[in-house]
Structure formats: C-alpha cells, structure tokens
Design a protein around this motif. Structure first.
Motif, PDB file in Angstrom:
ATOM      1  N   GLU A 151       0.812  -1.214   0.000  1.00  0.00           N
ATOM      2  CA  GLU A 151       0.000   0.000   0.000  1.00  0.00           C
ATOM      3  C   GLU A 151       0.851   1.272   0.000  1.00  0.00           C
ATOM      4  O   GLU A 151       0.388   2.336  -0.411  1.00  0.00           O
ATOM      5  CB  GLU A 151      -0.922   0.023   1.225  1.00  0.00           C
ATOM      6  N   LEU A 152       2.088   1.158   0.454  1.00  0.00           N
ATOM      7  CA  LEU A 152       2.982   2.316   0.553  1.00  0.00           C
ATOM      8  C   LEU A 152       4.150   2.204  -0.407  1.00  0.00           C
ATOM      9  O   LEU A 152       5.248   2.677  -0.108  1.00  0.00           O
ATOM     10  CB  LEU A 152       3.508   2.447   1.987  1.00  0.00           C
ATOM     11  N   ALA A 153       3.932   1.613  -1.552  1.00  0.00           N
ATOM     12  CA  ALA A 153       5.014   1.387  -2.513  1.00  0.00           C
ATOM     13  C   ALA A 153       5.863   2.646  -2.690  1.00  0.00           C
ATOM     14  O   ALA A 153       5.340   3.704  -3.079  1.00  0.00           O
ATOM     15  CB  ALA A 153       4.429   0.966  -3.858  1.00  0.00           C
ATOM     16  N   PRO A 154       7.163   2.575  -2.392  1.00  0.00           N
ATOM     17  CA  PRO A 154       8.007   3.763  -2.521  1.00  0.00           C
ATOM     18  C   PRO A 154       8.061   4.285  -3.950  1.00  0.00           C
ATOM     19  O   PRO A 154       7.944   3.532  -4.922  1.00  0.00           O
ATOM     20  CB  PRO A 154       9.381   3.267  -2.063  1.00  0.00           C
ATOM     21  N   ASP A 155       8.247   5.576  -4.061  1.00  0.00           N
ATOM     22  CA  ASP A 155       8.438   6.252  -5.337  1.00  0.00           C
ATOM     23  C   ASP A 155       9.903   6.125  -5.749  1.00  0.00           C
ATOM     24  O   ASP A 155      10.789   6.072  -4.881  1.00  0.00           O
ATOM     25  CB  ASP A 155       8.040   7.728  -5.174  1.00  0.00           C
ATOM     26  N   PRO A 156      10.213   6.081  -7.049  1.00  0.00           N
ATOM     27  CA  PRO A 156      11.620   5.996  -7.457  1.00  0.00           C
ATOM     28  C   PRO A 156      12.487   7.133  -6.929  1.00  0.00           C
ATOM     29  O   PRO A 156      13.710   6.971  -6.801  1.00  0.00           O
ATOM     30  CB  PRO A 156      11.535   6.028  -8.992  1.00  0.00           C
ATOM     31  N   ARG A 157      11.884   8.278  -6.616  1.00  0.00           N
ATOM     32  CA  ARG A 157      12.650   9.414  -6.088  1.00  0.00           C
ATOM     33  C   ARG A 157      13.009   9.234  -4.615  1.00  0.00           C
ATOM     34  O   ARG A 157      13.871   9.957  -4.100  1.00  0.00           O
ATOM     35  CB  ARG A 157      11.844  10.706  -6.240  1.00  0.00           C
ATOM     36  N   ASP A 158      12.365   8.303  -3.935  1.00  0.00           N
ATOM     37  CA  ASP A 158      12.586   8.134  -2.501  1.00  0.00           C
ATOM     38  C   ASP A 158      13.967   7.538  -2.226  1.00  0.00           C
ATOM     39  O   ASP A 158      14.622   6.980  -3.116  1.00  0.00           O
ATOM     40  CB  ASP A 158      11.510   7.227  -1.906  1.00  0.00           C
ATOM     41  N   ILE A 159      14.372   7.644  -0.978  1.00  0.00           N
ATOM     42  CA  ILE A 159      15.679   7.166  -0.526  1.00  0.00           C
ATOM     43  C   ILE A 159      15.455   6.015   0.449  1.00  0.00           C
ATOM     44  O   ILE A 159      14.577   6.080   1.310  1.00  0.00           O
ATOM     45  CB  ILE A 159      16.463   8.307   0.159  1.00  0.00           C
ATOM     46  N   ARG A 160      16.251   4.964   0.322  1.00  0.00           N
ATOM     47  CA  ARG A 160      16.118   3.804   1.203  1.00  0.00           C
ATOM     48  C   ARG A 160      17.382   3.623   2.035  1.00  0.00           C
ATOM     49  O   ARG A 160      18.501   3.700   1.509  1.00  0.00           O
ATOM     50  CB  ARG A 160      15.854   2.529   0.399  1.00  0.00           C
ATOM     51  N   ILE A 161      17.183   3.387   3.320  1.00  0.00           N
ATOM     52  CA  ILE A 161      18.269   3.089   4.246  1.00  0.00           C
ATOM     53  C   ILE A 161      17.964   1.751   4.913  1.00  0.00           C
ATOM     54  O   ILE A 161      16.876   1.553   5.454  1.00  0.00           O
ATOM     55  CB  ILE A 161      18.401   4.168   5.344  1.00  0.00           C
ATOM     56  N   ASP A 162      18.914   0.822   4.889  1.00  0.00           N
ATOM     57  CA  ASP A 162      18.780  -0.418   5.647  1.00  0.00           C
ATOM     58  C   ASP A 162      19.464  -0.242   6.999  1.00  0.00           C
ATOM     59  O   ASP A 162      20.603   0.228   7.073  1.00  0.00           O
ATOM     60  CB  ASP A 162      19.439  -1.582   4.905  1.00  0.00           C
ATOM     61  N   LYS A 163      18.770  -0.616   8.051  1.00  0.00           N
ATOM     62  CA  LYS A 163      19.336  -0.553   9.397  1.00  0.00           C
ATOM     63  C   LYS A 163      19.316  -1.942  10.023  1.00  0.00           C
ATOM     64  O   LYS A 163      18.620  -2.841   9.537  1.00  0.00           O
ATOM     65  CB  LYS A 163      18.564   0.443  10.270  1.00  0.00           C
ATOM     66  N   HIS A 164      20.052  -2.096  11.106  1.00  0.00           N
ATOM     67  CA  HIS A 164      20.066  -3.383  11.807  1.00  0.00           C
ATOM     68  C   HIS A 164      20.158  -3.169  13.317  1.00  0.00           C
ATOM     69  O   HIS A 164      20.679  -4.013  14.057  1.00  0.00           O
ATOM     70  CB  HIS A 164      21.218  -4.266  11.314  1.00  0.00           C
ATOM     71  N   ARG A 165      19.646  -2.032  13.756  1.00  0.00           N
ATOM     72  CA  ARG A 165      19.485  -1.716  15.173  1.00  0.00           C
ATOM     73  C   ARG A 165      18.180  -0.937  15.320  1.00  0.00           C
ATOM     74  O   ARG A 165      17.557  -0.555  14.341  1.00  0.00           O
ATOM     75  CB  ARG A 165      20.657  -0.862  15.699  1.00  0.00           C
ATOM     76  N   MET A 166      17.779  -0.656  16.548  1.00  0.00           N
ATOM     77  CA  MET A 166      16.585   0.139  16.767  1.00  0.00           C
ATOM     78  C   MET A 166      16.725   1.536  16.154  1.00  0.00           C
ATOM     79  O   MET A 166      15.765   2.100  15.639  1.00  0.00           O
ATOM     80  CB  MET A 166      16.294   0.264  18.265  1.00  0.00           C
TER      81      MET A 166
END
Length: 253
Positions: A151-166
């Motif tokens: 339902e919240l499919a990111p836009d190609p302009r958006d930025i993604r960050i992967d995290k592995h802590r709170m």
C-alpha cells in the motif's frame, strides 16, 4: 566552472584553476503548523520525512509479527494517513526516506544479544530465519519480509536506508545522506513508535536535527501506555508532535 557534489543542494563549482566552495542558496519556505506542546514554524525547503519499518514483517498479516501472535492492526493504522501525506510531501520536493530493518544474509552485523531479543528461546523464527508460512527470512535485506508494504510502494525518487538496530543512525549512511541533502528538520513516521521510531528520533535530536513526530502516521503494537510515555518524552526532550491533517493543511497554498 563545473558543479560537483553528491546532490544539487550540496555542490561546489570547480575548474582546473579554481574551486568555488559556496553552496547554492536554498530559498526558505517557512510553514507554520499547529503542534504540541506549542505551535511550530519550520522550513519546508530544509525538511525530510523518515518513514521507519513500515515493512511486511511488521505490518502484513502474513509477516513475522503476525506469525508469533502479535495483532498487527495497530501497525497498519499509519498506512492510510501516510498514503495521503507522502504524495503531498513529494510534490513539495520534501525527501521521503524509508528507514527499514534489513539485516545481512550472513547476519554478521548482528550480535548474540540482538538475536536473543528476537528469538529468546533460540528455537523460534528470529532475524534471518525463514518464516514457516512464507519461507521469507525474517527482516533480511532484499527479502519479501523486509519490503515496504504494498500500500505504501516507494516512489523511485525516494531514498532507502537499511538498518540493523533500533536506531536508523547506528552504523548506517543516514546521517551523511541527510547532511548531503542539507536537511535540518526531520518528520518521523512508522513503527514501532516506542522502539525504532523513538530511538531514531532520539539519535537525530542528539545529532542536532529538529525533530517532529507525525502522530497519526506512527503506531505501536505494544500497550497504549507505551505510546503515551513516548509522546510525553518527545514533548519533554526531543521536540514536537503534530497530526498529518494539520501538516497538510499548513502546506496548502
């Protein structure tokens, strides 16, 4: 002279003989919004929104939380208001940053203490283990379980960050990316409000960013007293809270 830099907002102009270090001016776009505990004026031109952990494993009925008996209905509550708010922010050139849990497949960025949090007995499905129903490894980067809900499919302009802590700032490029965008003000959304959202907001505040929570775009699957305590701490320590409807109204021409 030729512009050089990681983003149009953060560039030098250079030639073989000279370097102009004056960054481009960013015209302020002040917006005043009803907020708690007081009214706030912020610069829309220097703002971004961080959407935290709106992922299948936390928010989908076939995801990890649901598989261990957690009612994910509260985690899905931010979906509708975010669907209304995010297009408006994108249209105003406000960066949308998805800060999602995404562990390495080999789990070498996870400590035993962290693995224990998500698999206390050692016999369940914890971080990186396949879910019995879908087979998708829990919160592993690139897997269905770590993807943003449809339902919240990111836009190609958006930025993604992967995290592995709170916190989304711990051992990630989030701070560098925000500074290269020349952002001062951060809006926060996502789940869980009292865990990953709060810890990311706290670290942002400690790093000198202005921090505001969009209350109806954040939620927790924990008891309501956890939400209340988090809101109290935000008002006392970390910044301000507001409703997405008030933000959208304030941004309207």
């Amino acid at each position: 002279m030729i512009p050089i830099g990681p983003s149009p907002r953060n560039t030098w102009r250079v030639s073989g003989e000279a370097a102009d270090l004056v960054r481009p001016a960013i015209a302020p776009r002040p917006v005043t919004v009803a907020a708690r505990p007081k009214r706030v004026t912020f610069d829309l031109a220097r703002s971004a929104i961080l959407v935290i952990d709106m992922q299948n494993d936390f928010c989908h009925r076939d995801g990890w939380l649901a598989s261990i008996g957690v009612d994910v209905a509260p985690a899905r509550a931010p979906i509708a208001p975010l669907c209304a708010l995010l297009p408006l922010l994108r249209a105003a050139s406000v960066p949308v940053v998805w800060v999602n849990w995404g562990s390495r497949p080999d789990r070498l960025n996870l400590s035993p203490a962290l693995l224990h949090v998500y698999n206390g007995s050692g016999a369940g499905a914890g971080l990186g283990d396949p879910l019995p129903g879908t087979g998708s490894p829990v919160l592993q980067t690139g897997a269905w379980s770590a993807q943003v809900v449809d339902e919240l499919a990111p836009d190609p302009r958006d930025i993604r960050i992967d995290k592995h802590r709170m916190s989304g700032f711990w051992d990630t490029p989030l701070d560098s990316i925000l500074r290269n965008l020349r952002v001062d003000t951060l809006f926060f959304a996502g789940v869980n409000l009292d865990q990953c959202v709060l810890h990311t907001m706290a670290d942002a505040n400690f790093a000198g960013f202005d921090t505001l929570l969009v209350e109806d775009c954040a939620a927790t699957t924990n008891p309501d007293f956890c939400r209340q305590a988090t809101i109290l701490n935000i008002h006392q320590i970390f910044g301000f809270t507001l409703a997405s409807t008030d933000l959208m109204e304030a941004m309207s021409p």
